[in-house]
Design an enzyme around this catalytic site. Structure first.
Site, mmCIF file in Angstrom:
data_model
loop_
_atom_site.group_PDB
_atom_site.id
_atom_site.type_symbol
_atom_site.label_atom_id
_atom_site.label_comp_id
_atom_site.label_asym_id
_atom_site.label_seq_id
_atom_site.Cartn_x
_atom_site.Cartn_y
_atom_site.Cartn_z
ATOM 1 N N ASP A 66 0.820 -1.215 0.000
ATOM 2 C CA ASP A 66 0.000 0.000 0.000
ATOM 3 C C ASP A 66 0.859 1.274 0.000
ATOM 4 O O ASP A 66 0.698 2.143 0.869
ATOM 5 C CB ASP A 66 -0.906 0.024 1.243
ATOM 6 C CG ASP A 66 -1.674 -1.259 1.445
ATOM 7 O OD1 ASP A 66 -2.104 -1.858 0.450
ATOM 8 O OD2 ASP A 66 -1.864 -1.663 2.617
ATOM 9 N N GLU A 273 -11.444 0.085 -3.198
ATOM 10 C CA GLU A 273 -10.618 0.639 -2.109
ATOM 11 C C GLU A 273 -9.439 1.380 -2.736
ATOM 12 O O GLU A 273 -9.331 1.495 -3.954
ATOM 13 C CB GLU A 273 -10.125 -0.476 -1.173
ATOM 14 C CG GLU A 273 -9.244 -1.519 -1.853
ATOM 15 C CD GLU A 273 -8.900 -2.714 -0.960
ATOM 16 O OE1 GLU A 273 -9.390 -2.805 0.185
ATOM 17 O OE2 GLU A 273 -8.156 -3.596 -1.432
HETATM 18 O O1 FUB Z 1 -3.088 -3.557 3.567
HETATM 19 C C1 FUB Z 1 -4.398 -3.767 4.037
HETATM 20 C C2 FUB Z 1 -5.391 -3.452 2.983
HETATM 21 O O2 FUB Z 1 -5.135 -4.206 1.815
HETATM 22 C C3 FUB Z 1 -5.397 -2.033 2.484
HETATM 23 O O3 FUB Z 1 -5.954 -1.130 3.386
HETATM 24 C C4 FUB Z 1 -6.142 -2.219 1.214
HETATM 25 O O4 FUB Z 1 -6.091 -1.125 0.360
HETATM 26 C C5 FUB Z 1 -5.481 -3.454 0.657
HETATM 27 O O5 FUB Z 1 -4.309 -3.186 -0.036
#
Ligand code: FUB
Length: 374
Positions: A66, A273
């Site tokens: 991320d 997301e």
């Molecule tokens: O790293 C945890 C979660 O996985 C992140 O918040 C999301 O965007 C995904 O990459």
């Protein structure tokens, strides 16, 4: 994040092969309005074949994911999640992603040495949080640095916290409470040319955005019906001290070329997301992960609030279930920071961050990146 993490690498490869097999389109089709479904994703290579990766991990001492990249005082700083082997095998709500601290990376330029800094913030030092330090972001104002991060509160509900430091690499001191009115995950803070700061956030499935459809938290997962618009990422302008929202969060609409909001069932294009915003030639570019279809997509708007019109694909599926990125300009070049699971051989929750150059075409469209070589 999803309970389908058992897909692991086999699923990603199978999915990618399926996409490749079903589409009759060049992976290098980069025209504006390129639909996700029209971009053929090359199957990610096996981990045994590192020569097939377009880029190598920025660091290999720890697992990182991320990547939120920023340029502060001419230097590149990357704020990643710090993945660990949590030992958790149940995965209904992304439980395996049970991170406990953050560490910052820095470099003078892409391709040069990367410094892995000491712990910037740890879960134990966040008074309101109970678990899961997910994808963070950072901002700078008047020489002060801000780290923004999602975590579950003591009731198991994701909220977003702020922490401050005099240094871009920390250590950061967490505020005693989460940002008032914050919820869900994946904060991304964008500074506009007029000095206003905005936070984009949200993520469905494990990120719990689907539990806020009524405006308050309901502990039940409710997704849009086939004729209903997808859930939107959220935006809120930040207060002058960058520690709170200056307004209630609003929906960020993502529409198609005809002005119609993308539907929840349009899984190749709808928001899942990992929202990120950058500005190019006066336009606002919202990029995000489509989650279960594994694209990083982008949409263009005229204001930070949108609406944003869907344009195409920034990054085709990577090895691993999740995809999460950032886009930043350094020394007149644009870079895409992203992650895959090369180092762990395809384990979804053990990822590594990477970077590559990103090209904007003359018409403002983005050239799709395929992170794997033939
Ligand atoms: O790293 C945890 C979660 O996985 C992140 O918040 C999301 O965007 C995904 O990459």
């Amino acid at each position: 994040m999803t309970n389908q993490h058992q897909f692991l690498i086999a699923g990603v490869i199978a999915g990618s092969l399926f996409i490749t097999g079903c589409q009759d389109k060049s992976p290098t089709d980069t025209t504006a309005e390129t639909a996700a479904s029209s971009v053929a994703a090359a199957p990610p290579p096996t981990p045994a074949d590192p020569a097939l990766f377009l880029n190598q991990p920025l660091v290999s001492e720890i697992y990182t994911a991320d990547p939120s990249a920023h340029v502060f005082n001419g230097k590149i700083y990357v704020y990643p999640s710090h993945d660990i082997e949590s030992g958790i095998t149940t995965d209904g709500e992304g439980d395996k992603f049970d991170m406990k601290d953050y560490r910052v990376l820095s470099m003078d330029s892409l391709g040069g040495p990367v410094t892995l800094h000491d712990e910037a913030l740890k879960l134990a030092d966040v008074p309101w949080a109970s678990r899961q330090l997910w994808a963070p972001d950072a901002a700078e104002k008047d020489g002060k640095f801000f780290l923004y991060f999602p975590a579950k509160n003591k009731d198991g509900i994701f909220q977003i916290g702020a922490a401050t430091s005099d240094s871009p690499t920390g250590p950061f001191k967490a505020e005693p409470e989460p940002i008032k009115g914050s919820f869900s995950v994946d904060p991304a803070v964008f500074k506009d040319d007029d000095g206003a700061y905005y936070m984009y956030f949200g993520g469905i499935w494990g990120g719990q955005l689907q539990r806020w459809a009524t405006g308050s938290y309901v502990a039940e997962d409710k997704y849009p019906a086939s004729n209903e618009p997808a859930y939107s990422p959220k935006i809120a302008r930040m207060s002058d001290d960058l520690l709170q929202f200056a307004e209630p969060p609003k929906d960020v609409q993502i529409i198609d070329g005809g002005g119609v909001p993308l539907l929840g069932t349009d899984t190749n294009r709808r928001f899942f997301e990992a929202a990120w915003v950058h500005k190019f030639n006066g336009k606002y570019y919202l990029s995000y992960s489509t989650g279960d279809t594994h694209y990083i997509a982008y949409a263009i708007g005229e204001t930070p609030y949108g609406p944003f019109t869907y344009k195409g694909i920034v990054l085709t599926p990577v090895m691993g279930w999740t995809s999460h990125h950032s886009i930043v300009k350094h020394n007149d070049k644009w870079y895409l920071f992203y992650h895959d699971t090369q180092l762990s051989g395809g384990q979804d929750h053990l990822r590594n961050v990477k970077a590559t150059e990103l090209i904007h075409n003359d018409d403002g469209s983005i050239q799709t990146v395929d992170a794997y070589l033939d």
